[in-house]
Motif scaffolding. Structure first.
Motif, PDB file in Angstrom:
ATOM      1  N   LEU A   1      43.704  32.574  51.635  1.00 39.00           N
ATOM      2  CA  LEU A   1      43.410  32.160  52.994  1.00 39.00           C
ATOM      3  C   LEU A   1      43.032  30.683  53.079  1.00 39.00           C
ATOM      4  CD1 LEU A   1      41.263  35.200  54.233  1.00 39.00           C
ATOM      5  CD2 LEU A   1      43.748  34.882  54.353  1.00 39.00           C
ATOM      6  N   PHE A   2      42.454  30.151  51.979  1.00 35.63           N
ATOM      7  CA  PHE A   2      42.064  28.747  51.957  1.00 35.63           C
ATOM      8  C   PHE A   2      42.061  28.269  50.504  1.00 35.63           C
ATOM      9  CE2 PHE A   2      39.041  25.285  51.601  1.00 35.63           C
ATOM     10  CZ  PHE A   2      39.384  24.491  52.676  1.00 35.63           C
ATOM     11  N   PRO A   3      42.563  27.059  50.224  1.00 27.83           N
ATOM     12  CA  PRO A   3      43.216  26.152  51.176  1.00 27.83           C
ATOM     13  C   PRO A   3      44.567  26.699  51.628  1.00 27.83           C
ATOM     14  CG  PRO A   3      43.389  25.304  48.938  1.00 27.83           C
ATOM     15  CD  PRO A   3      42.479  26.485  48.863  1.00 27.83           C
ATOM     16  N   VAL A   4      44.982  26.301  52.803  1.00 28.70           N
ATOM     17  CA  VAL A   4      46.240  26.795  53.375  1.00 28.70           C
ATOM     18  C   VAL A   4      47.416  26.247  52.584  1.00 28.70           C
ATOM     19  CG1 VAL A   4      47.690  26.826  55.425  1.00 28.70           C
ATOM     20  CG2 VAL A   4      45.214  26.992  55.651  1.00 28.70           C
ATOM     21  N   THR A   5      48.321  27.131  52.185  1.00 29.17           N
ATOM     22  CA  THR A   5      49.522  26.751  51.447  1.00 29.17           C
ATOM     23  C   THR A   5      50.718  27.477  52.055  1.00 29.17           C
ATOM     24  OG1 THR A   5      49.474  28.573  49.862  1.00 29.17           O
ATOM     25  CG2 THR A   5      48.120  26.640  49.345  1.00 29.17           C
ATOM     26  N   ASP A   6      51.894  27.253  51.475  1.00 26.96           N
ATOM     27  CA  ASP A   6      53.072  27.960  51.975  1.00 26.96           C
ATOM     28  C   ASP A   6      53.006  29.451  51.678  1.00 26.96           C
ATOM     29  OD1 ASP A   6      53.386  27.840  49.269  1.00 26.96           O
ATOM     30  OD2 ASP A   6      55.452  27.081  49.296  1.00 26.96           O
ATOM     31  N   GLN A   7      52.043  29.861  50.805  1.00 31.90           N
ATOM     32  CA  GLN A   7      51.851  31.280  50.550  1.00 31.90           C
ATOM     33  C   GLN A   7      50.860  31.905  51.521  1.00 31.90           C
ATOM     34  OE1 GLN A   7      53.562  33.105  47.933  1.00 31.90           O
ATOM     35  NE2 GLN A   7      54.750  31.243  48.285  1.00 31.90           N
ATOM     36  N   THR A   8      50.277  31.084  52.387  1.00 32.28           N
ATOM     37  CA  THR A   8      49.280  31.558  53.331  1.00 32.28           C
ATOM     38  C   THR A   8      49.874  31.805  54.708  1.00 32.28           C
ATOM     39  OG1 THR A   8      47.664  30.197  52.167  1.00 32.28           O
ATOM     40  CG2 THR A   8      46.997  31.077  54.296  1.00 32.28           C
TER      41      THR A   8
ATOM     42  N   LEU B   1      39.425  30.598  49.074  1.00 31.34           N
ATOM     43  CA  LEU B   1      39.114  31.888  49.675  1.00 31.34           C
ATOM     44  C   LEU B   1      40.343  32.793  49.549  1.00 31.34           C
ATOM     45  CD1 LEU B   1      37.090  33.637  51.239  1.00 31.34           C
ATOM     46  CD2 LEU B   1      38.088  32.754  53.358  1.00 31.34           C
ATOM     47  N   LEU B   2      40.168  33.922  48.846  1.00 30.41           N
ATOM     48  CA  LEU B   2      41.224  34.911  48.665  1.00 30.41           C
ATOM     49  C   LEU B   2      40.805  36.197  49.367  1.00 30.41           C
ATOM     50  CD1 LEU B   2      41.765  34.399  44.811  1.00 30.41           C
ATOM     51  CD2 LEU B   2      42.871  33.165  46.692  1.00 30.41           C
ATOM     52  N   GLU B   3      41.792  37.030  49.711  1.00 27.63           N
ATOM     53  CA  GLU B   3      41.483  38.287  50.417  1.00 27.63           C
ATOM     54  C   GLU B   3      42.373  39.409  49.922  1.00 27.63           C
ATOM     55  OE1 GLU B   3      42.124  41.524  53.226  1.00 27.63           O
ATOM     56  OE2 GLU B   3      43.600  39.963  52.740  1.00 27.63           O
ATOM     57  N   GLU B   4      41.794  40.591  49.819  1.00 25.53           N
ATOM     58  CA  GLU B   4      42.565  41.790  49.514  1.00 25.53           C
ATOM     59  C   GLU B   4      41.804  43.005  50.032  1.00 25.53           C
ATOM     60  OE1 GLU B   4      44.960  42.595  45.742  1.00 25.53           O
ATOM     61  OE2 GLU B   4      43.216  43.891  45.457  1.00 25.53           O
ATOM     62  N   GLU B   5      42.470  43.803  50.858  1.00 27.56           N
ATOM     63  CA  GLU B   5      41.914  45.044  51.389  1.00 27.56           C
ATOM     64  C   GLU B   5      40.532  44.848  52.011  1.00 27.56           C
ATOM     65  OE1 GLU B   5      42.047  47.843  48.177  1.00 27.56           O
ATOM     66  OE2 GLU B   5      44.214  48.135  48.366  1.00 27.56           O
ATOM     67  N   GLY B   6      40.358  43.708  52.683  1.00 25.67           N
ATOM     68  CA  GLY B   6      39.099  43.441  53.356  1.00 25.67           C
ATOM     69  C   GLY B   6      38.046  42.787  52.496  1.00 25.67           C
TER      70      GLY B   6
END
Length: 275
Positions: free
Chosen positions: A4-11, A261-266
């Motif tokens: 989620l952060f930093p914003v990349t083309d994978q975001t 900042l990474l995210e998975e399943e909340g």
């Protein structure tokens, strides 16, 4: 997992709408997947702080908290963790020279020695690290069971961080078990500043603390924490569980900056560094 952060083309969603159109499903196909251990290691790589061209210790903390601030449930962190949090936990250990932990956490969590993991051995060898990180236990009383595998059969000898006034019979018991005693305080307790310096003098510059809350609070108060890796679990527990850092408050809140900042399943996996 997705970044989620930093914003990349994978975001962000694919401009072409690949995977489902302009609404953004393409972003899920691109980023919402299990990351490899190599990708996790790259995401959590230690910076290389230097002073006069020489590496200096960098202390990072790794903790988990619920939405309402609980660092534990029924005295343990495992109930508020998940599989991805544990993969990150293992990756952070694999990147570290030494893992610093409080004696109470050793007693409550049943700490065992860090293992040598084959998938990380080439990188550790290239970085001049031992096969596994040493565990450094911070203790004033040395009220520990020195018959545990943490002391009798680690890959790398366990360190005992204590004060100069520690009981001689407990120091002897620690050394007899195979642990290495490191004096990092003039009285019974450990001075966090001296502990970091002492570990640096032993060649340990990639430092990781897994708490508990009292130890992390002491490190925050002493101003030695450079980075915090915090997992926020999408859970509510209420009750009176400890926060991730305890003890006296600091005179002025210390400001840290979000770097990842990474995210998975909340679950949110954040990384903050001292500004």
């Amino acid at each position: 997992m997705r970044r989620l952060f930093p914003v990349t083309d994978q975001t962000v969603p694919s401009p072409s709408g690949e995977g489902g159109g302009d609404e953004g499903p393409g972003a899920v196909l691109q980023a919402d997947r299990e990351w490899s251990l190599g990708e996790l290691a790259a995401a959590y790589a230690y910076p290389e702080p230097t002073a006069g061209g020489r590496p200096v210790p960098w202390l990072r903390g790794n903790m988990v908290s619920t939405l309402d601030g609980a660092a534990q449930h029924d005295g343990k962190s495992q109930p508020i963790s998940n599989a991805t949090d544990m993969r990150i936990f293992g990756t952070l250990r694999a990147l570290a020279d030494v893992v610093i932990v409080g004696a109470e956490t050793v007693r409550q969590e049943g700490y065992r020695p860090a293992r040598a993991r084959a998938e990380f051995q080439p990188a550790r060898e290239a970085a001049g690290q031992a096969q596994a990180p040493a565990i450094a236990v911070v203790t004033a009383s040395l009220d520990l069971d020195f018959a545990l595998p943490l002391f009798t059969s680690p890959v790398v000898p366990t360190l005992i961080l204590t004060g100069a006034a520690a009981a001689p019979d407990r120091l002897a018991a620690a050394e007899k078990s195979g642990a290495r005693v490191v004096i990092a305080g003039d009285g019974m307790g450990v001075d966090p500043v001296r502990a970091v310096q002492a570990l640096g003098e032993l060649g340990h510059t990639r430092l990781l603390t897994e708490g508990g809350p009292r130890l992390l609070g002491q490190m925050v108060a002493a101003g030695v924490l450079d980075e915090l890796c915090l997992t926020v679990a999408p859970m509510l527990t209420a009750g009176d569980a400890q926060r991730i850092a305890g003890g006296p408050s600091v005179p002025v809140p210390q400001r840290f900056a979000l770097v990842s900042l990474l995210e998975e399943e909340g679950f949110l996996f954040s990384r903050y560094q001292r500004t």
